[in-house]
Design an enzyme around this catalytic site. Structure first.
Site: not given
Length: 469
Positions: A19, A26, A89, A113, A164, A387, A433
């Site tokens: 289900l 919520r 349900t 769930d 319930e 490098n 550099a």
């Protein structure tokens, strides 16, 4: 064989009905509750997986049309029953009945769930059903606080119904037996009983009221039974708090599974590993580390502390210290960090060092190359034994398009070099550099300056002779 007929399975007369039709208000999210992420996977996928593990003949999921996105995660073989109105349900279960194949004798009801159910829980429930042949068998657990779960009612030890939570005014002292996420029904009895369900004061039809109907049914065996499970099994996910509790339990299970398989997790309480992650034996996961998605960690590698790894593949004997890897691939014996960031598309070969504050994106790095620190290597291809000096940047974006930088084998890029893509440094090429390189460097060439210009390579300085040597 038609898809609505039972197939060869461990339970050839069993259908599983999941289900997942409730709207999950919520959760307070635009994402359906069943699709909320739980340790790297959609919440519903755990329920579907446990259902498939017991090999039923038929698999059905009940959905509300507002949750069509759930269809994208359904594995092959699952049928869908639509619940147009969320009327509880019991009403959802009615929607699945027309899909039941002729050879189905029992219906196992699960909830989308309840992600903490295990195959062992369901096998124990089905074993009791096979032995005792009830009309209804309910998986239950015992909680100190029954919270929002349906409460089992007994009389002289026998199950007589379920109350319930919203209908219950009883004050409890001590543990309470509650409904725990799975119920198995005799199919023929179920089809006769469902039309007799009455609508509750809240306007819903509760499947739990079927237990009371079963208890009043003349039956050759005990009509309603319960089968105990651990308290974890009862945890349903209704809101963000429940989701966080479930996450903690799932992650604990993941850590336990990995440690039993030979992975060293120094502090599981500060380590977060998704259920989708694979880690080989003898890898070591240090505290405050997050490993998520489709990540794979090779044997003997050390990850963390304070590492974040997402959808990445890390080869054997690597070390990733306090760094972030996203959709990256490392070979063997690669050292990363601390404080490096490897972004999507990064591919690193064996024996490479990537040091402090280096960032790589969509880059390929050859064997034995070193990127020491404070560098950005984006949209680049580095050869072997290169490098990269501190502060090097591949300037890949011209404001309109991205361009690629290629640095070939044995090249030496000096500190603070800016490489203006598209540009190539040939094999053995060098930059001085602080150079700004906007033209290709020939093989073995040396460029310096802003913009960089080629100069003759300096001869190696000879050490002065010392008398007496």
């Amino acid at each position: 064989m038609r898809p609505d007929e039972p197939t060869d399975s461990a339970h050839p007369t069993l259908a599983v009905v999941v289900l997942a039709g409730g709207l999950g208000t919520r959760m307070r999210s635009r994402t359906a509750k069943e699709l909320q992420p739980l340790a790297g996977r959609p919440l519903l996928s755990y329920v579907l997986e446990v259902a498939e593990a017991i090999e039923p003949a038929q698999r059905i999921v009940v959905l509300n049309p507002a949750k069509r996105a759930v269809l994208e995660i359904l594995p092959p073989g699952w049928q869908v029953a639509w619940q147009e109105q969320p009327l509880g349900t019991g009403h959802a279960l009615v929607q699945a009945l027309p899909l039941l194949a002729p050879g189905i004798h029992r219906v196992l009801l699960l909830f989308g769930d309840h992600p903490l159910l295990t195959p062992a829980d369901l096998r124990r429930l089905l074993s009791e059903v096979e032995e005792r042949c009830p009309a209804v068998a309910v998986l239950t657990t015992v909680l100190e606080d029954p919270a929002a779960y349906g409460r089992i009612r007994r009389q002289d030890g026998r199950v007589v119904g379920v109350v319930e939570a919203r209908e219950d005014t009883t004050s409890y002292r001590g543990p309470v037996e509650v409904v725990s996420g799975a119920t198995c029904y005799d199919r023929r009895w179920l089809e006769e009983a469902l039309p007799r369900l009455e609508r509750s004061p809240s306007g819903e039809y509760y499947h739990t009221w079927l237990v009371e109907l079963a208890a009043r049914t003349p039956w050759s065996a005990e009509p309603a039974i319960t089968v105990p499970a651990s308290p974890e099994t009862a945890l349903g996910v209704n809101d963000r708090l429940d989701l966080a509790r479930a996450e903690a339990i799932v992650r604990s299970r993941v850590a336990e599974r990995l440690m039993r398989a030979g992975v060293a997790i120094v502090d599981p309480s500060t380590t977060f590993i998704d259920a989708t992650v694979e880690i080989e034996p003898d890898a070591r996961i240090e505290p405050f580390t997050i490993i998520s998605g489709q990540s794979w960690i090779g044997e003997g590698s050390r990850i963390g502390p304070h590492a974040v790894v997402r959808d990445s593949r890390i080869g054997p004997e690597c070390e990733v210290l306090a760094s972030v890897l996203e959709e990256a691939i490392l070979g063997s014996r690669v050292h990363v960090g601390p404080y490096a960031h490897l972004r999507p598309g990064t591919r690193v070969a064996d024996d490479v060092h990537i040091g402090n504050y280096a960032e790589l994106k969509n880059a390929r790095v050859g064997r034995e190359t070193r990127i020491g620190h404070f560098s950005y290597i984006g949209d680049a291809e580095l050869g072997e034994r290169v490098n990269i000096g501190a502060g090097t940047v591949t300037c890949n974006f011209d404001g309109v398009e991205k361009h690629r930088t290629v640095i070939e084998d044995d090249a030496f890029v000096g500190s603070d070099t800016m490489l203006i893509a598209p540009v190539r440094v040939g094999p053995g090429g060098r930059t001085g550099a602080g150079s700004v390189v906007n033209r290709d460097v020939p093989p073995g060439g040396l460029v310096v300056g802003v913009p960089a210009r080629p100069i003759a390579a300096r001869r190696a300085r000879r050490r002065p002779e010392v008398r007496g040597e």
